[in-house]
Motif scaffolding. Structure first.
Motif, PDB file in Angstrom:
ATOM      1  N   LYS A 148      12.877   3.689  -8.561  1.00  0.00           N
ATOM      2  CA  LYS A 148      13.547   2.414  -8.783  1.00  0.00           C
ATOM      3  C   LYS A 148      12.594   1.343  -9.281  1.00  0.00           C
ATOM      4  N   ALA A 149      11.295   1.595  -9.127  1.00  0.00           N
ATOM      5  CA  ALA A 149      10.287   0.624  -9.543  1.00  0.00           C
ATOM      6  C   ALA A 149       9.025   1.370  -9.955  1.00  0.00           C
ATOM      7  N   ASP A 150       8.244   0.736 -10.817  1.00  0.00           N
ATOM      8  CA  ASP A 150       6.962   1.296 -11.234  1.00  0.00           C
ATOM      9  C   ASP A 150       5.993   1.128 -10.068  1.00  0.00           C
ATOM     10  N   MET A 151       5.568   2.243  -9.499  1.00  0.00           N
ATOM     11  CA  MET A 151       4.736   2.184  -8.302  1.00  0.00           C
ATOM     12  C   MET A 151       3.373   1.535  -8.566  1.00  0.00           C
ATOM     13  N   ALA A 152       2.891   1.577  -9.796  1.00  0.00           N
ATOM     14  CA  ALA A 152       1.635   0.896 -10.130  1.00  0.00           C
ATOM     15  C   ALA A 152       1.819  -0.620  -9.996  1.00  0.00           C
ATOM     16  N   GLU A 153       2.975  -1.121 -10.437  1.00  0.00           N
ATOM     17  CA  GLU A 153       3.269  -2.551 -10.310  1.00  0.00           C
ATOM     18  C   GLU A 153       3.458  -2.931  -8.850  1.00  0.00           C
ATOM     19  N   VAL A 154       4.099  -2.058  -8.081  1.00  0.00           N
ATOM     20  CA  VAL A 154       4.284  -2.303  -6.649  1.00  0.00           C
ATOM     21  C   VAL A 154       2.920  -2.378  -5.968  1.00  0.00           C
ATOM     22  N   SER A 155       2.025  -1.480  -6.347  1.00  0.00           N
ATOM     23  CA  SER A 155       0.680  -1.469  -5.773  1.00  0.00           C
ATOM     24  C   SER A 155      -0.046  -2.781  -6.069  1.00  0.00           C
ATOM     25  N   LYS A 156       0.070  -3.289  -7.291  1.00  0.00           N
ATOM     26  CA  LYS A 156      -0.557  -4.564  -7.640  1.00  0.00           C
ATOM     27  C   LYS A 156       0.023  -5.695  -6.799  1.00  0.00           C
ATOM     28  N   LEU A 157       1.348  -5.676  -6.613  1.00  0.00           N
ATOM     29  CA  LEU A 157       2.006  -6.706  -5.818  1.00  0.00           C
ATOM     30  C   LEU A 157       1.536  -6.648  -4.363  1.00  0.00           C
ATOM     31  N   VAL A 158       1.438  -5.437  -3.820  1.00  0.00           N
ATOM     32  CA  VAL A 158       0.970  -5.269  -2.439  1.00  0.00           C
ATOM     33  C   VAL A 158      -0.458  -5.782  -2.292  1.00  0.00           C
ATOM     34  N   LYS A 159      -1.329  -5.456  -3.254  1.00  0.00           N
ATOM     35  CA  LYS A 159      -2.715  -5.941  -3.202  1.00  0.00           C
ATOM     36  C   LYS A 159      -2.767  -7.456  -3.196  1.00  0.00           C
ATOM     37  N   SER A 160      -1.954  -8.077  -4.051  1.00  0.00           N
ATOM     38  CA  SER A 160      -1.969  -9.545  -4.119  1.00  0.00           C
ATOM     39  C   SER A 160      -1.432 -10.151  -2.833  1.00  0.00           C
ATOM     40  N   ARG A 161      -0.409  -9.551  -2.237  1.00  0.00           N
ATOM     41  CA  ARG A 161       0.159 -10.076  -0.987  1.00  0.00           C
ATOM     42  C   ARG A 161      -0.812  -9.917   0.175  1.00  0.00           C
ATOM     43  N   LEU A 162      -1.521  -8.803   0.203  1.00  0.00           N
ATOM     44  CA  LEU A 162      -2.455  -8.575   1.300  1.00  0.00           C
ATOM     45  C   LEU A 162      -3.747  -9.374   1.145  1.00  0.00           C
ATOM     46  N   ALA A 163      -4.052  -9.811  -0.070  1.00  0.00           N
ATOM     47  CA  ALA A 163      -5.248 -10.608  -0.312  1.00  0.00           C
ATOM     48  C   ALA A 163      -5.063 -12.035   0.158  1.00  0.00           C
ATOM     49  N   ASN A 164      -3.811 -12.475   0.228  1.00  0.00           N
ATOM     50  CA  ASN A 164      -3.525 -13.872   0.627  1.00  0.00           C
ATOM     51  C   ASN A 164      -3.576 -14.047   2.126  1.00  0.00           C
ATOM     52  N   LEU A 194      15.010  -1.924  -9.948  1.00  0.00           N
ATOM     53  CA  LEU A 194      15.132  -3.170  -9.208  1.00  0.00           C
ATOM     54  C   LEU A 194      14.410  -4.276  -9.970  1.00  0.00           C
ATOM     55  N   ASP A 195      14.897  -5.498  -9.841  1.00  0.00           N
ATOM     56  CA  ASP A 195      14.194  -6.597 -10.497  1.00  0.00           C
ATOM     57  C   ASP A 195      13.031  -7.052  -9.614  1.00  0.00           C
ATOM     58  N   ALA A 196      12.197  -7.921 -10.150  1.00  0.00           N
ATOM     59  CA  ALA A 196      10.977  -8.337  -9.463  1.00  0.00           C
ATOM     60  C   ALA A 196      11.279  -9.001  -8.124  1.00  0.00           C
ATOM     61  N   GLY A 197      12.345  -9.773  -8.049  1.00  0.00           N
ATOM     62  CA  GLY A 197      12.702 -10.443  -6.799  1.00  0.00           C
ATOM     63  C   GLY A 197      13.078  -9.460  -5.707  1.00  0.00           C
ATOM     64  N   GLN A 198      13.833  -8.432  -6.075  1.00  0.00           N
ATOM     65  CA  GLN A 198      14.235  -7.425  -5.100  1.00  0.00           C
ATOM     66  C   GLN A 198      13.020  -6.637  -4.604  1.00  0.00           C
ATOM     67  N   ILE A 199      12.120  -6.307  -5.522  1.00  0.00           N
ATOM     68  CA  ILE A 199      10.910  -5.573  -5.146  1.00  0.00           C
ATOM     69  C   ILE A 199      10.057  -6.418  -4.212  1.00  0.00           C
ATOM     70  N   ALA A 200       9.898  -7.703  -4.534  1.00  0.00           N
ATOM     71  CA  ALA A 200       9.102  -8.600  -3.694  1.00  0.00           C
ATOM     72  C   ALA A 200       9.708  -8.704  -2.294  1.00  0.00           C
ATOM     73  N   ALA A 201      11.029  -8.762  -2.207  1.00  0.00           N
ATOM     74  CA  ALA A 201      11.687  -8.851  -0.900  1.00  0.00           C
ATOM     75  C   ALA A 201      11.444  -7.585  -0.083  1.00  0.00           C
ATOM     76  N   ILE A 202      11.509  -6.421  -0.722  1.00  0.00           N
ATOM     77  CA  ILE A 202      11.265  -5.159  -0.025  1.00  0.00           C
ATOM     78  C   ILE A 202       9.816  -5.081   0.443  1.00  0.00           C
TER      79      ILE A 202
END
Length: 148
Positions: A132-148, A94-102
């Motif tokens: 479908k996605a690198d779970m380490a990158e997903v984890s970083k994205l989740v951390k950044s979203r939850l920090a905001n 999945l591309d970054a936009g699709q991952i962010a939406a999920i």
């Protein structure tokens, strides 16, 4: 054709073409799949084969980093070749936009609001994004979203 059958066919093709490096990488993958089947006494489906692939890719990436740190560029190059061979069997990611939406949808559905909710959120995301996605990158994205 299942992923495992495709890997077996590619092994035979590599044998016929005398591509020793490619053959070696494919044999390592088949050995890891077979080991998992023997350990768990089951026949692996495509999702389980992808999980084995992800584990092997992570190991190879770690090895590349360590080899480069030790100035062993010849070994790092061999590991990169294996990464290329293994990546050929992964489904289109999945591309970054699709991952962010999920991730955003999962945050809404679970009501996650802080870093303390990260485990609950990752438990929802892992089945959707595994393979479908690198779970380490997903984890970083989740951390950044939850920090905001």
């Amino acid at each position: 054709m299942s992923l495992k059958a495709q890997i077996n066919d590619d092994m035979k093709a590599a044998m016929r073409a005398k591509e020793t490096a490619r053959l070696s990488a494919i044999r390592l993958l088949l050995a890891a799949i077979k080991q998992k089947e023997v350990d768990e006494r089951i026949e692996l489906d495509d999702a389980a084969v992808i999980a084995v692939l992800d584990k092997m890719l992570k190991q190879r990436r770690d090895s590349v980093a360590q080899y480069e740190g030790a100035q062993r560029f010849d070994l790092a190059s061999a590991e990169r070749f294996e990464i290329d061979v293994l990546n050929a069997y992964k489904p289109a990611g999945l591309d970054a936009g699709q991952i962010a939406a999920i991730v955003d949808e999962a945050i809404k559905s679970t009501g996650a609001a802080s870093a303390a909710d990260m485990g609950k959120l990752m438990a929802v995301l892992k089945p959707q994004l595994a393979g479908k996605a690198d779970m380490a990158e997903v984890s970083k994205l989740v951390k950044s979203r939850l920090a905001n």
